[in-house]
Design an enzyme around this catalytic site. Structure first.
Site, PDB file in Angstrom:
ATOM      1  N   GLY A 267      -9.262 -25.532 -42.216  1.00 37.38           N
ATOM      2  CA  GLY A 267      -8.044 -26.000 -42.877  1.00 37.38           C
ATOM      3  C   GLY A 267      -8.281 -27.372 -43.484  1.00 37.38           C
ATOM      4  NE  ARG A 311      -3.661 -36.093 -39.947  1.00 38.68           N
ATOM      5  CZ  ARG A 311      -4.573 -37.028 -39.891  1.00 38.68           C
ATOM      6  NH1 ARG A 311      -4.585 -38.011 -40.745  1.00 38.68           N
ATOM      7  NH2 ARG A 311      -5.518 -36.987 -38.994  1.00 38.68           N
ATOM      8  CE1 TYR A 315      -1.583 -35.415 -33.739  1.00 33.97           C
ATOM      9  CE2 TYR A 315      -2.119 -35.511 -36.064  1.00 33.97           C
ATOM     10  CZ  TYR A 315      -1.679 -34.802 -34.968  1.00 33.97           C
ATOM     11  OH  TYR A 315      -1.357 -33.475 -35.110  1.00 33.97           O
ATOM     12  CB  CYS A 341      16.000 -46.067 -38.892  1.00 34.37           C
ATOM     13  SG  CYS A 341      16.878 -47.450 -38.257  1.00 34.37           S
TER      14      CYS A 341
HETATM   15  C1  PLP Z   1      -6.127 -21.789 -34.109  1.00 29.57           C
HETATM   16  C2  PLP Z   1      -6.456 -22.754 -35.184  1.00 29.57           C
HETATM   17  N1  PLP Z   1      -7.311 -22.386 -36.151  1.00 29.57           N
HETATM   18  C3  PLP Z   1      -7.646 -23.216 -37.156  1.00 29.57           C
HETATM   19  C4  PLP Z   1      -7.147 -24.497 -37.219  1.00 29.57           C
HETATM   20  C5  PLP Z   1      -7.553 -25.376 -38.356  1.00 29.57           C
HETATM   21  O1  PLP Z   1      -8.200 -26.507 -37.929  1.00 29.57           O
HETATM   22  P1  PLP Z   1      -8.764 -27.541 -39.006  1.00 29.57           P
HETATM   23  O2  PLP Z   1      -7.663 -27.846 -39.944  1.00 29.57           O
HETATM   24  O3  PLP Z   1      -9.162 -28.705 -38.186  1.00 29.57           O
HETATM   25  O4  PLP Z   1      -9.934 -26.888 -39.671  1.00 29.57           O
HETATM   26  C6  PLP Z   1      -6.278 -24.937 -36.219  1.00 29.57           C
HETATM   27  C7  PLP Z   1      -5.791 -26.327 -36.219  1.00 29.57           C
HETATM   28  O5  PLP Z   1      -5.833 -27.048 -35.288  1.00 29.57           O
HETATM   29  C8  PLP Z   1      -5.896 -24.039 -35.187  1.00 29.57           C
HETATM   30  O6  PLP Z   1      -5.038 -24.390 -34.247  1.00 29.57           O
END
Ligand code: PLP
Length: 411
Positions: A267, A311, A315, A341
């Site tokens: 992702g 984010r 985090y 706020c």
């Molecule tokens: C089950 C699962 N697959 C894929 C991803 C994608 O991770 P990333 O965006 O770090 O590649 C996540 C994100 O944490 C996830 O929970």
């Protein structure tokens, strides 16, 4: 980093207003290709993790690139379908899938439901029996591997809520064979996100492959090994990250030993660097003189905040912030904060920016993943517009919400 020019950003801001997410389609395509190429001729499929950015046009773009889909909720399954993915191209993960979500996934016949607990396997079996079908199930294991990422985005330790222990998974895999309404198709692991070292990824793949080999020796038929996502990106200049080639080299040897197809769920790595958050300065306020540098420290108050990009508040994540049209003059020391706020509504603290004025445009870089998807209406703030730049032109891919629209849900 996105190749969108300052001139384009100024034009986009004047056409659609700020805050706005702006994405670079060419960069998304190039990054998908780089990851796919790194897997070479080994049988593999890249299931784009919709959770990273679920805006329909982005998900469609991923499909056009040749990706399959990884959905983490019923809502994401619907986005995948709407983007044109066939059910057989969708894997469905999630630690707390509701009965309705499972029923939808089973009736669609998705490629794999990544089951997270023995109880969930039983629920899937009952739903499939009820529907008179056979559900395709993969078992998500918890390999007890430390992803060495931020603790809030680490998922592979035995103390994390995700997946099943190896022993539970082994027992479950054998058990699935006895359920006529279930077909075990694979094993799944996802140890976390923003991972910047190969060792944890390799360890997780080894664990997965070891379990697969022993299950196959016992006659359990498997089709694929899904090693999840997690590849990190360089948010800070000079930050050392894992290249697609190093990533492939870390996981492929283990998967090859099984002869199974590799599934990846990337992702962030694909969409993160291809998106930025465009925001305008709405106010400036002097703070007391900084005791270290002995200069006035400023609050640069932007029209984007934690409701647009969570984010940093969630985090402590670091995103590069820059002026779109830098003014000449000495840098200022500042905290770039949002209008929400909450004191935690800070996009970046202790930053150096060129002199800025009210109305100036800023960009918050590398915001294409886990940006717009985590937006909220806190403070009754409408969610930002989103724009896709492609081949020198741009188009609105999500229009800005209005307060009137938000009010329509109240009864
Ligand atoms: C089950 C699962 N697959 C894929 C991803 C994608 O991770 P990333 O965006 O770090 O590649 C996540 C994100 O944490 C996830 O929970």
């Amino acid at each position: 980093m996105s190749g969108i020019s300052s001139q384009q950003l100024r034009a986009i801001a004047s056409e659609f207003g700020t805050p706005a997410y702006v994405y670079d389609a060419a960069l998304i395509r190039a990054r998908f290709r780089a990851l796919a190429d790194a897997c070479g001729d080994d049988p593999h499929a890249l299931h784009y993790a919709i959770k990273a950015n679920a805006t329909l046009a982005i998900v469609r773009l991923m499909r056009e690139c040749g990706a399959r889909a990884d959905a983490n909720s019923g809502g994401e399954i619907e986005v995948a379908l709407c983007a044109g993915f066939a059910p057989a191209e969708i894997v469905f993960t999630g630690v707390g899938k509701s009965a309705a979500e499972l029923r939808r996934a089973v009736s669609l016949g998705v490629k794999a439901i990544n089951a997270e607990s023995p109880g969930e396997v039983e629920r899937i079996a009952a739903i499939a029996r009820d529907l008179g079908t056979v559900a395709r199930v993969a078992i998500r294991i918890n390999p007890d591997v430390d992803a060495e990422s931020h603790p809030h985005i680490s998922t592979g330790l035995s103390t994390n809520k995700f997946g099943m222990s190896i022993d539970a998974a082994r027992a479950m895999a054998r058990d699935i064979g006895r359920h006529p309404s279930l077909h075990i198709v694979g094993l799944h692991v996802h140890i976390g996100s923003q991972i910047t070292k190969t060792a944890p990824l390799a360890r997780a793949a080894e664990t997965l492959s070891g379990l697969a080999l022993s299950l196959m020796a016992d006659g359990v038929p498997l089709e694929h090994l899904d090693v999840g996502g997690g590849l990190g990106i360089a948010y800070q200049p000079g930050q050392v990250v894992v290249s697609p080639e190093e990533y492939a080299a870390a996981i492929l040897p283990a998967v090859r030993r099984t002869g199974l197809t590799l599934l990846l769920e990337p992702g962030r790595w694909i969409v993160g660097p291809a998106g930025l958050l465009l925001t305008s300065v709405v106010d400036l306020k002097a703070q007391p003189v900084d005791p270290v540098s002995n200069e006035t420290r400023w609050f640069v108050i932007a029209d984007a905040g934690m409701t647009d990009l969570l984010r940093p508040a969630l985090y402590g994540a670091w995103h590069e912030i820059a002026a779109v049209s830098p003014r000449p003059g000495a840098d200022i020391l500042c905290d770039v904060v949002g209008p929400v706020c909450e004191t935690t509504d800070t996009l970046g603290s202790g930053r150096r920016l060129p002199p800025v004025d009210v109305g100036d445009l800023l960009v918050v870089r590398d915001a294409g993943a886990y940006g717009s998807v985590m937006a909220s209406n806190y403070n009754r703030r409408p969610i930002a517009a989103e724009v896709l730049v492609d081949d020198g032109a741009w188009r609105l891919i999500r229009r800005r919400q209005t307060v009137e629209e938000l009010l329509q849900w109240d009864v």
